[in-house]
Design an enzyme around this catalytic site. Structure first.
Site, mmCIF file in Angstrom:
data_model
loop_
_atom_site.group_PDB
_atom_site.id
_atom_site.type_symbol
_atom_site.label_atom_id
_atom_site.label_comp_id
_atom_site.label_asym_id
_atom_site.label_seq_id
_atom_site.Cartn_x
_atom_site.Cartn_y
_atom_site.Cartn_z
ATOM 1 N N GLU A 1 -58.399 45.456 78.558
ATOM 2 C CA GLU A 1 -59.238 46.112 79.559
ATOM 3 C C GLU A 1 -59.182 45.468 80.946
ATOM 4 O O GLU A 1 -59.217 46.172 81.951
ATOM 5 C CB GLU A 1 -60.689 46.142 79.073
ATOM 6 C CG GLU A 1 -60.886 46.815 77.728
ATOM 7 C CD GLU A 1 -60.566 48.298 77.751
ATOM 8 O OE1 GLU A 1 -60.689 48.910 78.824
ATOM 9 O OE2 GLU A 1 -60.181 48.835 76.695
ATOM 10 N N PHE B 1 -69.830 48.100 74.364
ATOM 11 C CA PHE B 1 -69.939 49.552 74.467
ATOM 12 C C PHE B 1 -68.628 50.155 74.957
ATOM 13 O O PHE B 1 -68.073 49.743 75.980
ATOM 14 C CB PHE B 1 -71.058 49.933 75.431
ATOM 15 C CG PHE B 1 -71.182 51.410 75.673
ATOM 16 C CD1 PHE B 1 -71.591 52.261 74.661
ATOM 17 C CD2 PHE B 1 -70.886 51.959 76.914
ATOM 18 C CE1 PHE B 1 -71.709 53.637 74.878
ATOM 19 C CE2 PHE B 1 -70.998 53.325 77.148
ATOM 20 C CZ PHE B 1 -71.412 54.164 76.122
ATOM 21 N N GLY B 2 -68.127 51.131 74.214
ATOM 22 C CA GLY B 2 -66.912 51.838 74.600
ATOM 23 C C GLY B 2 -67.190 53.292 74.895
ATOM 24 O O GLY B 2 -67.978 53.938 74.190
ATOM 25 N N TYR B 3 -66.551 53.831 75.919
ATOM 26 C CA TYR B 3 -66.778 55.225 76.335
ATOM 27 C C TYR B 3 -65.471 55.959 76.592
ATOM 28 O O TYR B 3 -65.479 57.133 76.972
ATOM 29 C CB TYR B 3 -67.630 55.251 77.607
ATOM 30 C CG TYR B 3 -67.031 54.441 78.743
ATOM 31 C CD1 TYR B 3 -66.146 55.018 79.642
ATOM 32 C CD2 TYR B 3 -67.320 53.094 78.887
ATOM 33 C CE1 TYR B 3 -65.577 54.277 80.666
ATOM 34 C CE2 TYR B 3 -66.762 52.340 79.903
ATOM 35 C CZ TYR B 3 -65.885 52.933 80.793
ATOM 36 O OH TYR B 3 -65.325 52.182 81.792
ATOM 37 N N GLY B 4 -64.340 55.273 76.396
ATOM 38 C CA GLY B 4 -63.020 55.873 76.572
ATOM 39 C C GLY B 4 -62.233 55.743 75.281
ATOM 40 O O GLY B 4 -62.702 56.168 74.214
ATOM 41 N N SER B 5 -61.077 55.127 75.332
ATOM 42 C CA SER B 5 -60.258 54.984 74.130
ATOM 43 C C SER B 5 -60.911 54.104 73.074
ATOM 44 O O SER B 5 -60.578 54.206 71.885
ATOM 45 C CB SER B 5 -58.881 54.419 74.492
ATOM 46 O OG SER B 5 -58.996 53.140 75.082
#
Length: 204
Positions: free
Chosen positions: A95, A16-20
């Site tokens: 990350e 799950f990604g929520y930034g770049s």
């Protein structure tokens, strides 16, 4: 939680990604789903001294903060057996090593109706990280973002692309923190006499 433990005896994995990651994954994946996780809010409380800032002027990037009444929208990517090892090694460097994030497993709920909830790996920066900048007003955060640039570009680009994703894929969601910072950055430059040509491309 290391890479070998994560992929052990798994044929696929969701991240799950929520930034770049929502607009710049840069790793191999099979499919993607827009959706959200519950119990966390997105905040620009983490510092970045490589990608969107430097040692003297660290940029402001997103992390997750626990809030049982909140939810955070983003994108989950599915990696298959043949993609997992290489993709996770890339994410480990991007990350964890360079960004200072840690991994957790969360429940991801797809936006698409009829798609079941699933478990996903997520990268979170915590207050014990030396790069962690902590809470600040939207105006203070915007002032930092407006002047920071790193190896992959201006901090403004990170902010604006994330806001653009939310408007395009989650138009019904009002992300007050994100949009308030975006408005504060725009206000800074609109009140300045003349915007540098090199910076104009960051403005919508």
């Amino acid at each position: 939680m290391n890479t070998k433990d994560i992929i052990k005896e798994k044929s696929n994995l969701w991240v799950f990604g929520y930034g770049s990651l929502v607009w710049k994954p840069d790793f191999e994946y099979k499919s993607r789903e827009v959706g959200f996780i519950q119990g966390y809010k997105r905040r620009f409380w983490h510092g970045d001294d490589f990608y969107r800032g430097d040692k003297e002027k660290p940029g402001r990037v997103a992390t997750l903060v626990k809030d049982y009444e909140a939810c955070t929208w983003g994108v989950a990517y599915e990696m298959t057996d043949s993609q997992m090892e290489e993709s996770l090694q890339y994410l480990e460097k991007r990350e964890v090593v360079m960004g200072g994030y840690k991994t957790e497993i969360v429940e991801f709920i797809p936006k698409e109706k009829g798609h079941s909830a699933l478990l996903a790996l997520v990268y979170i920066a915590t207050p014990d990280n030396p790069l962690y900048l902590g809470p600040a007003s939207e105006e203070v955060i915007a002032a930092q973002i407006a002047i920071c640039r790193g190896n992959t570009g201006h901090n403004i680009e990170y902010l604006f692309r994330l806001a653009e994703f939310m408007r395009l894929y989650c138009p019904e969601v009002e992300d007050e923190h994100l949009f308030s910072i975006e408005a504060a950055v725009l206000n800074i430059f609109h009140n300045c006499k003349g915007i540098k040509p090199s910076d104009q491309k960051y403005f919508l």
